[in-house]
Design an enzyme around this catalytic site. Structure first.
Site, short mmCIF file in Angstrom:
data_model
loop_
_atom_site.label_atom_id
_atom_site.label_comp_id
_atom_site.label_asym_id
_atom_site.label_seq_id
_atom_site.Cartn_x
_atom_site.Cartn_y
_atom_site.Cartn_z
N ARG A 1 5.89 -13.08 9.77
CA ARG A 1 6.42 -11.77 9.45
C ARG A 1 7.78 -11.59 10.14
O ARG A 1 8.16 -12.37 11.02
CB ARG A 1 5.46 -10.66 9.87
N GLU B 1 0.86 -1.19 0.00
CA GLU B 1 0.00 0.00 0.00
C GLU B 1 0.89 1.23 0.00
O GLU B 1 1.84 1.31 0.79
CB GLU B 1 -0.91 0.01 1.23
N LYS C 1 4.00 0.73 9.49
CA LYS C 1 4.10 2.02 8.81
C LYS C 1 3.33 3.11 9.56
O LYS C 1 3.73 4.28 9.54
CB LYS C 1 3.59 1.88 7.37
#
Length: 553
Positions: free
Chosen positions: A261, A35, A271
């Protein structure tokens, strides 16, 4: 140049091997779907190496798809940063860059299909009401009062949403699944919401945007992705991924697989939280060398090679773990030890005057650019009557025989130069040493003393008259807590010593090439020039990482 990733088999390889053997797929297609609401970080590097590496290993393709479905937080700047970071890491996507917004009409049509099947409805509950109606892990949700609208009504209201007939937050499109489901994801998830913020690519053409859960699986199918690789937090969402694809009558059906992750100690990879550090000016932008962003690591001096090696070492699995920061640091040390040219610099200068040399004396001394790689050539450094050494390399009275420092009455070797002996000091009125007076042995250039006496220490130096002024930025961990993401107050755990600035000097050879590096500065660590702030008359160096302790120095 195409980068070939080191291959380390993992459970995803086993799945793909089985799929190819059974002819489920004849080729392999992956995708990387970031994104554009910030810059990529070290966690994304792991996903990039996996998705592009898998496609490369199986001679398939990997798409870059920008997930631009939330115009409020997305910018073209981030899109360009994403593309640059991927290419810098050594990868290239297949064909053109894809965008979720490319599929706006198709996604809308698939939403219509769900409505016509009675599997989606327009809800006018507020966001808070939707959360309240959803229930909890131990309590079932309850149906929205708008859930019983007819197909005809829902088509009318969804068209009204698209045409700007509702204010933002007044309505949304939800899937009609099961409010009593044991999976919270399946309790009538939101598929479309209203946002009037202009989009960075399509402007004001749309005012409704699909959620990631809705757009992601359909975009995968449109692009013919075979293996959709996600991190474990999307594991539960796989149920919704499959439900959507099973109910929209699309020809292809990718399969989603999850891997753990990247959790790195003393690092955050959110983020949203990284954005807080930027907006509150805790750091110097997204590429601050203390940030775990790819651009921040690059500015700090990390190489693409070292990051790829790090991702190779940690591997791919389903098991969550906290990885030591030292593993990342060991990768960059190993890389720079081989490839970084050496440079002489003094970070905390202390002047030395060599009494048995004439005032203004200068001599060109040859030094290797790398002690173990003759192919990197040599350079010539000026040795003068006045030089600088690091003040931590002098001790007026040496109390530890194993501490190899210059001290009064004792000898030490200057790196690649002569043996000197400290004979006197000068202090200011406060008792601080401001100058050391020495003599040198003129017969010790590149060789041991002729009388066989043993010299036990080596220190670095820079000419006091032929140098460039420099600022050295010494970085440490940004956070004091090993897992800052779990702390209640993120900013309370900021390390006040994450950046220490020293004023010093560097040999003047660097100004001729003005190469950014990275360099190994003798005994101080690996550094790279910061082109944000450096000028030819005043250089700014960022320390990438310290050196390991070595007996060679």
């Amino acid at each position: 140049m195409k980068i070939l990733m080191n291959h380390r088999p993992n459970f995803i390889n086993h799945i793909i091997d089985k799929d190819l053997k059974s002819k489920k797929y004849t080729d392999v297609r992956t995708r990387f779907p970031p994104e554009p609401n910030g810059y990529l970080h070290i966690g994304h590097a792991k996903a990039i190496c996996l998705n592009f590496g898998v496609a490369q290993y199986y001679h398939g393709q990997c798409n870059l798809r920008i997930d631009d479905t939330n115009p409020e937080k997305e910018h073209k700047e981030y899109v360009e940063g994403i593309k640059h970071d991927i290419q810098w890491l050594g990868f290239m996507w297949h064909g053109d860059v894809h965008y979720s917004s490319d599929y706006s009409e198709e996604l809308y049509d698939y939403a219509i299909k769900l409505i016509k099947k009675g599997l989606a409805y327009v809800d006018e509950l507020s966001i808070d009401e939707i959360k309240k109606y959803r229930g909890t892990l131990t309590r079932s949700g309850k149906n929205s009062p708008y859930r019983s609208r007819s197909i005809k009504e829902n088509l009318i209201y969804f068209s009204k949403m698209r045409n700007g007939g509702f204010i933002e937050g007044e309505a949304c499109l939800r899937a009609k699944i099961n409010m009593a489901s044991s999976s919270m994801v399946m309790r009538d998830p939101v598929l479309y919401r209203i946002k009037y913020t202009p989009h960075h690519r399509i402007g004001k053409n749309w005012c409704i945007y699909p959620t990631y859960d809705f757009s992601h699986c359909i975009s995968d199918a449109i692009e013919g992705i075979t293996h959709s690789l996600c991190t474990l937090e999307f594991q539960e969402n796989r149920i919704l991924y499959n439900w959507i694809l099973n109910n929209i009558d699309i020809n292809t059906h990718p399969t989603q697989y999850e891997f753990s992750r990247l959790n790195l100690k003393y690092i955050i990879t959110s983020k949203r939280k990284l954005s807080i550090l930027v907006t509150k000016n805790i750091v110097d932008g997204w590429d601050d060398p203390r940030m775990p962003t790819i651009s921040g690591l690059r500015r700090r001096g990390y190489t693409a090679r070292s990051i790829r090696e790090f991702c190779h070492r940690i591997g791919i699995s389903k098991q969550e773990s906290q990885i030591e920061l030292s593993l990342l640091e060991s990768c960059i040390r190993a890389d720079l030890n081989k490839h970084a040219p050496r440079l002489m610099a003094v970070i905390n200068p202390m002047k030395i005057v060599i009494n048995n040399l004439p005032v203004g004396y200068e001599e060109r001394i040859e030094m290797p650019n790398h002690p173990n790689n003759a192919d990197m050539g040599v350079r010539h450094v000026i040795f003068s009557q006045e030089i600088f050494i690091d003040r931590f390399d002098f001790c007026e009275i040496l109390n530890n025989n194993k501490c190899y420092k210059l001290t009064l009455g004792q000898e030490i070797r200057l790196r690649y130069a002569y043996v000197i002996k400290a004979e006197g000091i000068k202090k200011d009125k406060n008792g601080n040493i401001i100058c050391i007076y020495c003599s040198y042995d003129p017969f010790t250039l590149h060789k041991n003393p002729m009388d066989g006496r043993k010299i036990t220490g080596v220190i670095h130096w820079v000419s006091a008259t032929r140098n460039i002024s420099a600022e050295f930025r010494l970085y440490d961990k940004l956070f004091t807590h090993p897992n800052p993401a779990v702390t209640r107050n993120l900013l309370a755990n900021i390390n006040p010593n994450s950046l220490i600035i020293s004023q010093g000097v560097v040999e003047e050879n660097i100004i001729h090439s003005y190469s950014s590096g990275p360099y190994q500065i003798e005994r101080a660590g690996y550094f790279i020039l910061d082109h944000h702030y450096s000028k030819k008359s005043y250089l700014v160096f960022n320390r990438t990482v310290t050196l390991k302790e070595s007996k060679n120095y």
